[in-house]
Design an enzyme around this catalytic site. Sequence first.
Site, mmCIF file in Angstrom:
data_model
loop_
_atom_site.group_PDB
_atom_site.id
_atom_site.type_symbol
_atom_site.label_atom_id
_atom_site.label_comp_id
_atom_site.label_asym_id
_atom_site.label_seq_id
_atom_site.Cartn_x
_atom_site.Cartn_y
_atom_site.Cartn_z
ATOM 1 C CG ASP A 214 -9.604 0.174 5.465
ATOM 2 O OD1 ASP A 214 -9.502 -0.323 4.326
ATOM 3 O OD2 ASP A 214 -8.836 -0.078 6.402
ATOM 4 C CE LYS B 91 -3.840 -2.318 2.342
ATOM 5 N NZ LYS B 91 -4.610 -2.572 3.573
ATOM 6 C CD GLN C 198 -3.495 -4.232 6.634
ATOM 7 O OE1 GLN C 198 -3.629 -3.180 6.016
ATOM 8 N NE2 GLN C 198 -3.878 -5.392 6.136
HETATM 9 N N1 GUN Z 1 -6.962 -6.681 6.147
HETATM 10 C C1 GUN Z 1 -7.381 -7.383 5.072
HETATM 11 N N2 GUN Z 1 -8.017 -6.569 4.197
HETATM 12 C C2 GUN Z 1 -7.995 -5.341 4.728
HETATM 13 C C3 GUN Z 1 -8.492 -4.074 4.287
HETATM 14 O O1 GUN Z 1 -9.108 -3.927 3.215
HETATM 15 N N3 GUN Z 1 -8.271 -3.032 5.126
HETATM 16 C C4 GUN Z 1 -7.615 -3.178 6.302
HETATM 17 N N4 GUN Z 1 -7.460 -2.095 7.048
HETATM 18 N N5 GUN Z 1 -7.159 -4.325 6.746
HETATM 19 C C5 GUN Z 1 -7.341 -5.400 5.949
#
Ligand code: GUN
Length: 298
Positions: free
Chosen positions: A123, A54, A100
């Site tokens: 998110d 990311k 996350q």
């Molecule tokens: N863990 C797995 N997928 C995601 C996501 O789309 N966002 C976040 N913050 N954590 C994740």
Amino acid sequence: MTAKQLNGRELAQKIQQNLVPQVVEITREIGRPPRLVVVLVGNVAASASYVKSKEAAAKRVGITADIFSIPESTTTAELVATVKAIGREEHGPVDGILVQLPLPDHVDARTVLDAVPPDRDVDGFHAENAGLLSQGRPRFIPCTAAGVQKMILDAGVETRGKHVVIVGRSDIVGKPLALLLASRGPGGDATVSLCHSHTANLKAITRQADILVAAVGIPQLITADMVKPGGVVIDVGINRIQDGDKSRLVGDVDYDTVVEAAAAVSPVPGGVGPLTVAMLLENTVLAAKERNKAPSDG
Ligand code: GUN
């Protein structure tokens, strides 16, 4: 018949290229690049690797990205305080904040996610943003759900009046995706079945799917006999399995058999994963634009 492969990498690159001029424009307007802060708790290798990708993708389009690494031993209260401090811009200006997941078991994830200011919740996991999506007026659409819809639209697959079956009812993917595909308009208007661990006779339902989405986190659960011949299959799973003395990534779909039954199928890796990242960047640009708009009169 061998299915067409739905290439998420190429589409993600296209989306990211389209973001570059928007980032240039907003950078000029606000005098700094948009900034994303990612909160990473503990030492889960997969999470660290997702966060790194990311960060790298953000930097490639001109978004500043910073990772706040927090020890595994943190408490819910400490994490809430950290997220709130980031939201108050005590650590510099910030347009998007992402925590996350998964968080350690002793942390109440819901409480932490609700500490993210909703106007920077890239998110889309805050209760306010989940509510807006459920009412058909989305602000930030959860990135993986948005990525799946983009993939369907880009492939020219009709959703209107079609039966979409989603396996997995998580707040991150299954639930928001069900809302999105059932909502009005392009990429929506589908009839959606949301299946989960208590669904009776899963195969009888998945075999009806014009579009089948596997988002359940069970390696290679979906086999060819569970797929409608000529259907479209989208694999959201990312599972690491042991293969002899090596490990490798597989999805929730048994790709090698399903590819012979479906009309189109997304691979793992290189399918939905890169789109999740691209959608995060889109949401961050959207957040930067919305937050820095001139205030309206009245
Ligand atoms: N863990 C797995 N997928 C995601 C996501 O789309 N966002 C976040 N913050 N954590 C994740």
